[in-house]
Write a protein that holds these residues in place. Structure first.
Motif, PDB file in Angstrom:
ATOM      1  N   SER A  94       5.274   9.187 -13.567  1.00  0.00           N
ATOM      2  CA  SER A  94       6.959   9.280 -12.850  1.00  0.00           C
ATOM      3  C   SER A  94       6.689   7.997 -11.902  1.00  0.00           C
ATOM      4  CB  SER A  94       6.980   9.788 -11.806  1.00  0.00           C
ATOM      5  OG  SER A  94       5.956  10.176 -10.919  1.00  0.00           O
ATOM      6  N   SER A  95       7.836   6.932 -11.304  1.00  0.00           N
ATOM      7  CA  SER A  95       7.980   6.102 -10.188  1.00  0.00           C
ATOM      8  C   SER A  95       7.317   6.566  -9.014  1.00  0.00           C
ATOM      9  CB  SER A  95       9.601   5.806 -10.506  1.00  0.00           C
ATOM     10  OG  SER A  95      10.304   6.391 -10.105  1.00  0.00           O
ATOM     11  N   GLU A  96       8.270   6.032  -7.638  1.00  0.00           N
ATOM     12  CA  GLU A  96       8.458   5.997  -6.372  1.00  0.00           C
ATOM     13  C   GLU A  96       8.791   7.514  -6.217  1.00  0.00           C
ATOM     14  OE1 GLU A  96       6.699   3.178  -6.399  1.00  0.00           O
ATOM     15  OE2 GLU A  96       6.863   4.411  -4.419  1.00  0.00           O
ATOM     16  N   VAL A  97       9.755   8.107  -7.153  1.00  0.00           N
ATOM     17  CA  VAL A  97       9.965   9.969  -6.714  1.00  0.00           C
ATOM     18  C   VAL A  97       9.609  10.626  -7.318  1.00  0.00           C
ATOM     19  CG1 VAL A  97      12.788   8.974  -6.136  1.00  0.00           C
ATOM     20  CG2 VAL A  97      12.263   9.905  -8.793  1.00  0.00           C
ATOM     21  N   ASP A  98      10.042  11.972  -7.139  1.00  0.00           N
ATOM     22  CA  ASP A  98       9.516  12.851  -8.338  1.00  0.00           C
ATOM     23  C   ASP A  98       9.064  13.025  -9.194  1.00  0.00           C
ATOM     24  OD1 ASP A  98      10.104  14.995  -4.913  1.00  0.00           O
ATOM     25  OD2 ASP A  98       8.657  14.292  -5.182  1.00  0.00           O
ATOM     26  N   THR A  99      11.049  12.712 -10.000  1.00  0.00           N
ATOM     27  CA  THR A  99      10.796  13.109 -11.262  1.00  0.00           C
ATOM     28  C   THR A  99      10.042  12.358 -12.511  1.00  0.00           C
ATOM     29  OG1 THR A  99      12.678  12.400 -10.750  1.00  0.00           O
ATOM     30  CG2 THR A  99      12.759  12.779 -13.209  1.00  0.00           C
TER      31      THR A  99
END
Lengths: 111, 111
Positions: A94-99
């Motif tokens: 995942s990147s900066e968000v939760d996905t």
């Protein structure tokens, strides 16, 4: 972008051996999480790494460990394999968000 | 820690009917709720997600609703098609990249 990749896809080991699994996240993703999937216990969180640091850990024994490299690739290691460690091991990036996006998994069979 | 319960465990519908899968969670700190679809032998695939500041989200035939007060969220699939047949997992995340998964729902769409 290329998706999450995991190697190897299949592994057969015997009790007492150790194993190392590898995960390459989506380019630009700095977080890698690992999960164990079994028919009996379902999907269970193992640990999460971000910028080479373990930020979170699930309820698994110390035989399960991991690390992350500077290029965000991650490895997990299982020592002293037991029959109950047979499972599909999934990593997710995942990147900066939760996905979280999952890789295809490594199917580990312990004989 | 977080606990997620998912119902039903199996669901059979006729093509064109709607399908609803329900999940409850225990940790009021959970703020992100993804749904994954997993076909046999394949990786879990994110199909829709919702954050705690939103009550409902829709993407074509798929919708998710969230009731924070009751701590439950649901997946709604309308106009089901045979290719919707798979195992669906709900999950909850307290924001630390550690997903807690439900036990899964096997959806069978009968043509």
């Amino acid at each position: 972008k290329a998706g999450v990749t995991q190697t190897p896809r299949y592994l057969i080991k015997t009790r007492g051996q150790q194993v190392t699994l590898s995960c390459s996240p989506i380019s630009g993703h700095r977080s890698v999480s690992w999960y164990q999937q079994t028919p009996g216990q379902g999907l269970q969180f193992l640990f999460e790494y971000f910028s080479e640091t373990q930020r979170n850990k699930g309820n698994f024994p110390g035989r399960f460990s991991g690390r992350q490299f500077s290029n965000s690739r991650s490895e997990m290691n299982v020592s002293t394999l037991e029959l109950g460690d047979s499972a599909l091991y999934l990593c997710a990036s995942s990147s900066e968000v939760d996905t979280q996006y999952f890789g295809p998994g490594t199917r580990l069979t312990v004989l | 820690g977080e606990n997620v319960e998912q119902h039903p465990s199996t669901l059979s519908v006729q093509e064109g009917d709607s399908a609803v899968i329900k999940c409850t969670y225990s940790d009021s700190a959970s703020n992100y709720f993804p749904w994954y679809k997993q076909e046999l032998g394949k990786r879990p695939q994110l199909i829709i997600d919702i954050r705690s500041n939103v009550g409902e989200k829709k993407d074509q035939r798929i919708a998710v609703t969230l009731n924070k007060t009751a701590k439950h969220f649901s997946l709604h699939i309308t106009e089901t098609q045979p290719e919707d047949s798979a195992v669906y997992f709900c999950a909850a995340n307290t924001g630390r990249r550690a997903l807690t998964f439900g036990s899964g729902t096997r959806l069978q769409v009968q043509p």
